[in-house]
Design an enzyme around this catalytic site. Sequence first.
Site, PDB file in Angstrom:
ATOM      1  CD  GLU A 264      -3.059  -1.258   0.432  1.00  0.00           C
ATOM      2  OE1 GLU A 264      -3.027  -0.209  -0.507  1.00  0.00           O
ATOM      3  OE2 GLU A 264      -3.920  -1.860   0.409  1.00  0.00           O
ATOM      4  CE  LYS A 306      -7.632   5.603   3.228  1.00  0.00           C
ATOM      5  NZ  LYS A 306      -7.391   4.189   3.505  1.00  0.00           N
ATOM      6  CD  GLU A 316     -14.312   4.384  -3.293  1.00  0.00           C
ATOM      7  OE1 GLU A 316     -13.327   4.028  -2.229  1.00  0.00           O
ATOM      8  OE2 GLU A 316     -14.270   3.245  -4.095  1.00  0.00           O
ATOM      9  NE  ARG A 320     -11.666   6.585   1.037  1.00  0.00           N
ATOM     10  CZ  ARG A 320     -12.100   6.474   2.402  1.00  0.00           C
ATOM     11  NH1 ARG A 320     -12.947   7.573   2.913  1.00  0.00           N
ATOM     12  NH2 ARG A 320     -11.633   5.377   3.137  1.00  0.00           N
ATOM     13  CG  HIS A 327      -6.910  -2.053  -3.558  1.00  0.00           C
ATOM     14  ND1 HIS A 327      -5.927  -1.552  -3.891  1.00  0.00           N
ATOM     15  CD2 HIS A 327      -7.049  -2.382  -2.161  1.00  0.00           C
ATOM     16  CE1 HIS A 327      -5.202  -1.261  -2.580  1.00  0.00           C
ATOM     17  NE2 HIS A 327      -6.018  -1.819  -1.720  1.00  0.00           N
ATOM     18  CG  HIS A 344      -5.579  -6.593   1.595  1.00  0.00           C
ATOM     19  ND1 HIS A 344      -6.602  -6.490   0.670  1.00  0.00           N
ATOM     20  CD2 HIS A 344      -5.274  -4.911   1.441  1.00  0.00           C
ATOM     21  CE1 HIS A 344      -6.883  -5.266   0.020  1.00  0.00           C
ATOM     22  NE2 HIS A 344      -6.079  -4.289   0.888  1.00  0.00           N
TER      23      HIS A 344
END
Lengths: 443, 443
Positions: A264, A306, A316, A320, A327, A344
């Site tokens: 990330e 972020k 979103e 966003r 993903h 993840h």
Amino acid sequence: MASTANRFSLSLPSVGSSTLKPKAFPGFFLKFENSNPLSLRVNRVAVSVSNGGVMRSARICASAPVIDQSVSEASPRAPTIVDVDLGDRSYPIYIGSGLLDRPELLQRHVHGKRVLVVTNSTVAPLYLDKVVDALTRGNPNVSVESVILPDGEKYKNMETLMKVFDKAIESRLDRRSTFVALGGGVIGDMCGFAAAAFLRGVNFIQIPTTVMAQVDSSVGGKTGINHTLGKNLIGAFYQPQCVLIDTDTLNTLPDRELASGLAEVIKYGLIRDAEFFEWQEKHMPGLLARDPSALAYAIKRSCENKAEVVSLDEKESGLRATLNLGHTFGHAIETGFGYGQWLHGEAVAAGTVMAVDMSYRLGWIDDSIVRRVHSILQQVKLPTAPPQTMTVEMFKSVMAVDKKVADGLLRLILLKGPLGSCVFTGDYDRKALDDTLHAFCKS
Amino acid sequence: MASTANRFSLSLPSVGSSTLKPKAFPGFFLKFENSNPLSLRVNRVAVSVSNGGVMRSARICASAPVIDQSVSEASPRAPTIVDVDLGDRSYPIYIGSGLLDRPELLQRHVHGKRVLVVTNSTVAPLYLDKVVDALTRGNPNVSVESVILPDGEKYKNMETLMKVFDKAIESRLDRRSTFVALGGGVIGDMCGFAAAAFLRGVNFIQIPTTVMAQVDSSVGGKTGINHTLGKNLIGAFYQPQCVLIDTDTLNTLPDRELASGLAEVIKYGLIRDAEFFEWQEKHMPGLLARDPSALAYAIKRSCENKAEVVSLDEKESGLRATLNLGHTFGHAIETGFGYGQWLHGEAVAAGTVMAVDMSYRLGWIDDSIVRRVHSILQQVKLPTAPPQTMTVEMFKSVMAVDKKVADGLLRLILLKGPLGSCVFTGDYDRKALDDTLHAFCKS
């Protein structure tokens, strides 16, 4: 409390997108000296420019793109604070070493007299006592309950969530209670959703203990659980009272979890912060060796990215979504391969490679970016391809229920333009998606 | 679209509570003539005055306290509109006969191309086809799915809720979908919570088909499900796009359901609208005989009261709690006696008698109010005492997890002062509560 002496803001008039070329908005940086780390509040101003769908941003950064000395060399008791600016739902992210030994940081955000700590069987033996102490030291009016869930993505479901409600109700927690999420992304997502839904909403605090949670999932209020047919399909946008990142908790983090979180961190560089990506390319050995100052800087800069995106687009509606680079492919891997088989960030890493491959097939990026993405992920020992059991059909069926589908059209985050630029779009050649899926799947 | 010609507003400066007596704020009414029923928008202004904890309100009403002719005699195609004023989440309540035959009312609130109607096995055979037709007539781009749940309060739980998520995901509904709640309070609460949580929030529309739902539960955004240990303990505040009340749907409502809904109508009179209570005392025979104009007026005036309270206190920080007169006792009956044994309004009726009894024991109301409450509930054939199997302990254990408990203190809605006045308070003599519980329970 917070000094405003170092605050400044910059307004730029909005400009029609049709007359601008990306190069008209080069990044620019302002340095400033700050003698009091406690009052450092970083507010970055983003200017999002849409040109041919390419999202770019000019930013004000509180530090030059080198390791932030305020994190690594200031008193260990002075946290860095990154604000998430959401009007009356704004909150601070505290970042630093030894923060769990500072009860006042947590206690100032606890409303009411009852606290429920939600954690898992791995984290509880390590940090639960410490957190209970931080919540109660010098504060005898507060009573703390805890619920310890099984550890892992495969337990991020309604059945496990009900255990949180059961405990909260049995403990007679009321609307003035506070939930505390102590753990990684799974715990934060579940505890946050439980807090959103218990009695139609109680306060909650995030204490993330993994890189993944510290750089991404604990910030911004996305909460939820998985459905057997797809990741995070049930949940809420629900903001915490604060995020407390004690970087010391990373000392107990397994290597595989560390690498997963770095996926990330890399994402932020690719979608919107080329200088941060370049910094990562140079400092990856330090990050992997858990150099505290390198980790602290990576966490801070990730949180700034972020926080900025969330402030601009909490629910979103557009911007966003760019945080989801890799993903959509990654969720398909997690769902199709089985929750918890891959972490993840591992699925996101493979998904990022696929998104980058597709961007290249579309002619939207040059091959140097493809090479650099492969190179940095390999350095972290993250996967650069999906599991061999994934088929084209598995990808397609899971991606069809992705939250970014609108009126039947799957929108994707793809890189476009120079390093640090991306688009969120449903306007792409379907053949490129098919070609990418076939290139990465045997059948 | 809406004319603003009839709108007016009144501002009063806030006044310190200590110098005012309740009589300083008599109710006052403004009548006005309105020649165009379609543009009638009722905005009531409430002046809440706290004096010794007594909540009173002066109101501007759009009609004198007689049956509203705009509802009963205007064209059957002209709905009355009550607005719920919540800033950018404001929405209209349409009230009238034959509204399900007006596709444009529903269709203007449907976003996206996919709709999921959530209903139950009792309502589906009666109205599902009609609603699907209203959603799709002249609108071929919209596709409608439906999920039919078992009917009854005992199914208002997580297991049933998951069936809504299952259907939504299997149908590949996306964030631009719209959920439609077709049914009574249980369906509205479950569909609303499903809409709040599916993909972290999709639009939804309420089509209430019971008096209970039309006068109360469909308005104001309280959604949720029960836990085995307590009612509505898991949920969300989540507002619909609109509420469409077709009063014709009451033609198929069983008498017992009709009576249950009237318990909430009576509530509005007791807590804040003495004139409405007096109107009910006169017109109860008409309501029970389902006189369309009487029902339409009762629904409209109830919605006005609800909309006003919700606009002033959406998240129930104080005033909104007064809508729960009788509900703390009532929820204990529903939970202790078994969900679905008594209808919600039946439990609320018995709970209202208990709250009134306690108010009288505290010396807060005179006995004429006690007598009038008994009398009107008996006229409706609603219970005026809890089931005989309820014990003091059962009441206490369920009431301990009520949402109105704060830091361990149970707050109750009690009547205080003249008819139409109530308090929401934890400041009462515990002995009065004990005495009331013992007076109504054998053990």
